[in-house]
Design an enzyme around this catalytic site. Structure first.
Site, mmCIF file in Angstrom:
data_model
loop_
_atom_site.group_PDB
_atom_site.id
_atom_site.type_symbol
_atom_site.label_atom_id
_atom_site.label_comp_id
_atom_site.label_asym_id
_atom_site.label_seq_id
_atom_site.Cartn_x
_atom_site.Cartn_y
_atom_site.Cartn_z
ATOM 1 C CE1 TYR A 191 -0.169 3.086 7.564
ATOM 2 C CE2 TYR A 191 -1.286 4.096 9.432
ATOM 3 C CZ TYR A 191 -1.222 3.117 8.452
ATOM 4 O OH TYR A 191 -2.213 2.169 8.371
ATOM 5 C CE1 TYR A 226 -5.247 4.252 8.771
ATOM 6 C CE2 TYR A 226 -5.736 4.262 11.116
ATOM 7 C CZ TYR A 226 -5.015 3.778 10.040
ATOM 8 O OH TYR A 226 -4.064 2.818 10.248
ATOM 9 C CE LYS A 268 3.638 3.282 13.193
ATOM 10 N NZ LYS A 268 4.532 2.991 12.093
ATOM 11 C CG HIS A 285 -2.188 -0.775 1.025
ATOM 12 N ND1 HIS A 285 -3.331 -0.514 1.702
ATOM 13 C CD2 HIS A 285 -2.456 -1.841 0.227
ATOM 14 C CE1 HIS A 285 -4.281 -1.354 1.320
ATOM 15 N NE2 HIS A 285 -3.768 -2.182 0.439
HETATM 16 P P1 FAS Z 1 2.155 -11.247 21.637
HETATM 17 O O1 FAS Z 1 1.167 -10.864 22.691
HETATM 18 O O2 FAS Z 1 1.733 -11.322 20.215
HETATM 19 O O3 FAS Z 1 2.781 -12.688 21.956
HETATM 20 C C1 FAS Z 1 3.088 -13.034 23.295
HETATM 21 C C2 FAS Z 1 3.033 -14.556 23.369
HETATM 22 O O4 FAS Z 1 3.484 -14.960 24.667
HETATM 23 C C3 FAS Z 1 1.603 -15.081 23.221
HETATM 24 O O5 FAS Z 1 1.554 -16.081 22.236
HETATM 25 C C4 FAS Z 1 1.270 -15.625 24.593
HETATM 26 O O6 FAS Z 1 0.432 -16.748 24.539
HETATM 27 C C5 FAS Z 1 2.645 -15.976 25.140
HETATM 28 N N1 FAS Z 1 2.736 -15.969 26.594
HETATM 29 C C6 FAS Z 1 2.246 -15.040 27.449
HETATM 30 N N2 FAS Z 1 2.526 -15.384 28.726
HETATM 31 C C7 FAS Z 1 3.216 -16.566 28.671
HETATM 32 C C8 FAS Z 1 3.775 -17.439 29.636
HETATM 33 N N3 FAS Z 1 3.695 -17.156 30.929
HETATM 34 N N4 FAS Z 1 4.414 -18.571 29.217
HETATM 35 C C9 FAS Z 1 4.519 -18.837 27.882
HETATM 36 N N5 FAS Z 1 4.015 -18.071 26.916
HETATM 37 C C10 FAS Z 1 3.359 -16.938 27.316
HETATM 38 N N6 FAS Z 1 -1.321 -4.038 16.635
HETATM 39 C C11 FAS Z 1 -1.482 -3.418 15.446
HETATM 40 O O7 FAS Z 1 -0.509 -2.874 14.920
HETATM 41 N N7 FAS Z 1 -2.715 -3.409 14.831
HETATM 42 C C12 FAS Z 1 -3.817 -4.034 15.368
HETATM 43 O O8 FAS Z 1 -4.898 -4.017 14.808
HETATM 44 C C13 FAS Z 1 -3.676 -4.692 16.596
HETATM 45 N N8 FAS Z 1 -4.740 -5.362 17.157
HETATM 46 C C14 FAS Z 1 -4.563 -5.975 18.362
HETATM 47 C C15 FAS Z 1 -5.631 -6.679 18.986
HETATM 48 C C16 FAS Z 1 -5.455 -7.297 20.242
HETATM 49 C C17 FAS Z 1 -6.609 -8.030 20.904
HETATM 50 C C18 FAS Z 1 -4.207 -7.207 20.907
HETATM 51 C C19 FAS Z 1 -3.990 -7.811 22.289
HETATM 52 C C20 FAS Z 1 -3.138 -6.541 20.292
HETATM 53 C C21 FAS Z 1 -3.307 -5.931 19.016
HETATM 54 N N9 FAS Z 1 -2.253 -5.281 18.379
HETATM 55 C C22 FAS Z 1 -2.398 -4.664 17.195
HETATM 56 C C23 FAS Z 1 -0.932 -5.297 18.934
HETATM 57 C C24 FAS Z 1 -0.308 -6.646 18.620
HETATM 58 O O9 FAS Z 1 -0.147 -6.794 17.229
HETATM 59 C C25 FAS Z 1 1.004 -6.718 19.341
HETATM 60 O O10 FAS Z 1 1.755 -5.532 19.156
HETATM 61 C C26 FAS Z 1 1.827 -7.906 18.928
HETATM 62 O O11 FAS Z 1 1.048 -9.062 19.111
HETATM 63 C C27 FAS Z 1 3.083 -7.928 19.787
HETATM 64 O O12 FAS Z 1 3.763 -9.118 19.549
HETATM 65 P P2 FAS Z 1 4.535 -9.846 20.754
HETATM 66 O O13 FAS Z 1 5.348 -8.851 21.468
HETATM 67 O O14 FAS Z 1 5.163 -11.041 20.150
HETATM 68 O O15 FAS Z 1 3.396 -10.249 21.799
HETATM 69 C C1 PHB Z 2 -5.576 -4.025 10.715
HETATM 70 O O1 PHB Z 2 -5.604 -4.265 9.486
HETATM 71 O O2 PHB Z 2 -5.860 -4.896 11.583
HETATM 72 C C2 PHB Z 2 -5.177 -2.646 11.184
HETATM 73 C C3 PHB Z 2 -4.692 -1.733 10.258
HETATM 74 C C4 PHB Z 2 -4.310 -0.462 10.680
HETATM 75 C C5 PHB Z 2 -4.449 -0.129 12.021
HETATM 76 C C6 PHB Z 2 -4.931 -1.052 12.947
HETATM 77 C C7 PHB Z 2 -5.306 -2.318 12.525
HETATM 78 O O3 PHB Z 2 -4.102 1.131 12.433
#
Ligand code: FAS
Ligand code: PHB
Length: 394
Positions: free
Chosen positions: A387, A201, A299, A72
């Site tokens: 961004y 957005y 981010k 994009h």
């Molecule tokens: P993660 O949380 O992805 O991974 C951590 C891992 O550690 C998990 O698999 C968990 O099961 C494991 N873990 C935890 N405790 C443990 C333990 N005690 N023992 C063993 N394993 C354990 N970011 C965006 O940019 N756009 C979005 O739209 C967006 N939507 C999101 C929606 C939700 C519901 C959440 C919670 C986050 C969202 N995020 C989004 C942010 C997300 O993308 C995070 O930044 C990303 O998952 C971070 O990756 P990790 O740091 O690897 O953590």
């Molecule tokens: C998504 O595609 O999940 C998405 C994209 C942009 C954002 C947040 C989530 O700022």
């Protein structure tokens, strides 16, 4: 069991770190409490910055991303019932983003780790990290009902917002900065073709909305909702009607989203949090274990990738030269980028969302800021640079 680097968590941070270390001949073990299916289907991020794309390609994990991902080169901002495009290449010098879901990145990295990497133990709950100040920190974990230990040269907490690794940094040495927002996102996946080329957005009097995508036939959409909203209060038609109302513009009055079955629905709270420092002794924190951002600026996943790229470089330098210099600067190096992303996520969130308590004056300030972005090349470049992601530290 013993290894060089014990990694807690098989999200993007833990899996990418394991891959980067494997490629450099450094042994690691990844411990993940959930099962593979859960981890691979957990709906989260959708946007990869250029630096993340480059790192996945360099790590040999970019082949399906390049085949199925969608490059994009801009986004649309909708406010005051008008629509404006923010072009990335002309403002950032040819940088863009890749639309490729976090679920797919995780699937690709898990497949590589299982095929070529070190042990990746699912269903393994880490209960404690001990000896952070020693030369051999230990991870305690439950696997197949038995408590076991993993002795390491280094431990990296990639266990996310609810993880345990943060507690390896003594509270006396740890500072947490946080902010909660007075609204949440209702996120949906729908079997409906995106009728838009790029992400939209929208700031509207009814609240924020975001139109993203996962493929040419699957839409990913978000609505600002009050904190504590029960997703079951939102049946499909109500979601589509509200989305159309928030994206409505006078420039194209007939513009409507393509509708289809909603296949997943969840409410996501909006929070910012940073834990400093991101290291104590031989225990390092990376990704959401150290920091979270509201997803408005896309981010979260990219910060996690940036942390482990910096950390992998430091661990490789230590292995090859014995120098701990990059390990000693890891936290400060990452926190500079983290705080920049925290501010950008705060800016996008507070500018585009309708705080229930905000005054009419504050709404006018939001509209003035958005007008500035779409009429000033400098203001647009500031948004586009943040961004698409600032370059990684060398
Ligand atoms: P993660 O949380 O992805 O991974 C951590 C891992 O550690 C998990 O698999 C968990 O099961 C494991 N873990 C935890 N405790 C443990 C333990 N005690 N023992 C063993 N394993 C354990 N970011 C965006 O940019 N756009 C979005 O739209 C967006 N939507 C999101 C929606 C939700 C519901 C959440 C919670 C986050 C969202 N995020 C989004 C942010 C997300 O993308 C995070 O930044 C990303 O998952 C971070 O990756 P990790 O740091 O690897 O953590
Ligand atoms: C998504 O595609 O999940 C998405 C994209 C942009 C954002 C947040 C989530 O700022």
């Amino acid at each position: 069991m013993r290894t060089t680097v014990g990694i807690i968590g098989a999200g993007p941070a833990g899996l990418l770190l394991a891959r980067l270390l494997h490629n450099a001949g450094i042994a690691s073990v990844v411990l993940e409490r959930r099962n593979r299916t859960y981890v691979e289907h957990r709906q989260r991020a959708g946007i990869l910055e250029q630096a993340t794309v480059d790192a996945l390609r360099a790590a040999g994990a970019g082949e399906r991303m390049d085949r199925e991902g969608m490059p994009h080169h801009g986004i649309e901002l909708r406010f005051g019932r008008r629509t404006h495009r923010v072009d990335f290449p002309s403002l950032t010098g040819a940088r863009g983003v890749m639309v490729y879901a976090q679920t797919e990145v995780v699937k690709d990295l898990i497949a590589l780790q299982l095929a070529e990497g070190g042990p990746l133990l699912f269903g393994t709950e880490v209960t404690a990290v001990e000896g952070a100040d020693s030369d051999s920190p230990t991870i305690r974990y439950l696997h197949e009902g038995r408590e076991q230990t993993l002795a390491c040269d280094f431990v990296v907490g990639c266990d996310g917002f609810h993880g345990v690794s943060r507690h390896a940094v003594p509270t006396s040495a740890r500072t947490t900065y946080e902010r909660s927002y007075p609204y949440s996102w209702l996120g949906i996946l729908a079997e409906a073709a995106p009728v838009y080329e790029e992400l939209i957005y929208a700031h509207s009097a009814r609240g924020f909305a975001l139109a993203s995508m996962r493929s040419a036939s699957v839409s990913r959409l978000y609505l600002q909702v009050p904190n504590g909203t029960d997703p079951e209060e939102w049946h499909d038609e109500r979601i589509w009607d509200e989305l159309d109302a928030r994206f409505a513009t006078d420039t194209d009055p007939g513009w409507k989203l393509e509708r289809g079955p909603v296949t997943s629905k969840a409410v996501l709270p909006m929070r910012s949090r940073v834990t400093e420092p991101m290291r104590h002794g031989r225990v390092f924190l990376a990704g959401d274990a150290a920091h979270i951002v509201p997803p408005t600026g896309a981010k979260g996943l990219n910060l996690a990738a940036a942390d482990v790229i910096v950390l992998a470089r430091a661990l490789i330098a230590w292995r090859r030269t014995g120098s701990a210099e990059l390990l000693d600067t890891y936290s400060d190096t990452c926190l500079r980028r983290v705080w920049r992303a925290e501010h950008f996520s705060y800016f996008m969130t507070t500018t585009l969302h309708a705080d229930p308590a905000q005054s009419a004056f504050e709404t006018r300030l939001q509209l003035s800021q958005l007008e500035r972005v779409v009429t000033s090349r400098h203001a647009a470049a500031e948004l586009a640079e943040n961004y698409t992601g600032l370059p990684l530290p060398h």
